[in-house]
Design an enzyme around this catalytic site. Sequence first.
Site, PDB file in Angstrom:
ATOM      1  N   TYR A  59       0.831  -1.208   0.000  1.00 39.37           N
ATOM      2  CA  TYR A  59       0.000   0.000   0.000  1.00 39.37           C
ATOM      3  C   TYR A  59       0.859   1.249   0.000  1.00 39.37           C
ATOM      4  O   TYR A  59       0.439   2.289  -0.483  1.00 39.37           O
ATOM      5  CB  TYR A  59      -1.031   0.006   1.136  1.00 39.37           C
ATOM      6  CG  TYR A  59      -0.511  -0.245   2.516  1.00 39.37           C
ATOM      7  CD1 TYR A  59       0.104   0.756   3.240  1.00 39.37           C
ATOM      8  CD2 TYR A  59      -0.670  -1.489   3.109  1.00 39.37           C
ATOM      9  CE1 TYR A  59       0.579   0.531   4.514  1.00 39.37           C
ATOM     10  CE2 TYR A  59      -0.205  -1.730   4.387  1.00 39.37           C
ATOM     11  CZ  TYR A  59       0.419  -0.716   5.088  1.00 39.37           C
ATOM     12  OH  TYR A  59       0.895  -0.946   6.349  1.00 39.37           O
ATOM     13  N   ILE A  78     -11.715  17.433 -11.583  1.00 38.38           N
ATOM     14  CA  ILE A  78     -11.295  16.363 -10.672  1.00 38.38           C
ATOM     15  C   ILE A  78     -11.617  14.994 -11.278  1.00 38.38           C
ATOM     16  O   ILE A  78     -10.996  13.997 -10.896  1.00 38.38           O
ATOM     17  CB  ILE A  78     -11.866  16.532  -9.245  1.00 38.38           C
ATOM     18  CG1 ILE A  78     -13.385  16.635  -9.232  1.00 38.38           C
ATOM     19  CG2 ILE A  78     -11.212  17.731  -8.565  1.00 38.38           C
ATOM     20  CD1 ILE A  78     -13.987  16.727  -7.820  1.00 38.38           C
ATOM     21  N   LYS A 105     -12.868  17.521  -2.900  1.00 40.27           N
ATOM     22  CA  LYS A 105     -12.376  18.898  -2.940  1.00 40.27           C
ATOM     23  C   LYS A 105     -13.139  19.681  -1.873  1.00 40.27           C
ATOM     24  O   LYS A 105     -14.195  20.242  -2.139  1.00 40.27           O
ATOM     25  CB  LYS A 105     -12.635  19.443  -4.345  1.00 40.27           C
ATOM     26  CG  LYS A 105     -11.972  20.717  -4.701  1.00 40.27           C
ATOM     27  CD  LYS A 105     -12.252  20.986  -6.194  1.00 40.27           C
ATOM     28  CE  LYS A 105     -11.524  22.192  -6.676  1.00 40.27           C
ATOM     29  NZ  LYS A 105     -11.750  22.435  -8.105  1.00 40.27           N
TER      30      LYS A 105
END
Length: 128
Positions: A59, A78, A105
């Site tokens: 990860y 985005i 956001k």
Amino acid sequence: MTKDFSGDRIILSDLGFFGYHGVMPEEAVLGQRFFVDLVCGVDLGQAGRSDELEQSISYAEIYEVAKAAFEAQRFKLIEAVGQHIVDRLFEAFPGIRWIEVRVRKPSAPIAMVAGEAAIELHRHRDDR
């Protein structure tokens, strides 16, 4: 046909980044915080039995690829940020079968009292 997003997964939540993505001119100058959540469909059976990292995907490496993808260039949307992250993860890790990515956001330049603007993409490797 409905794609299957079941099975084992590696999850990274609330990855915080600072970037200059956005449509508004001030976003390109001032920048803002973004948060990314990732869910990667990976067969973790061998890793669970062997307890060996080589049988999984780190990860930490997923994070590094996502960070580099987020910072690679400025995007207006985005949605494009999310797709770029997905594309780079599929390129870097052949063992990832599917990805769910959410780009949030929290300081979007809209008149909201609380909350955030976000997108979520669901992508399968075989749809590329």
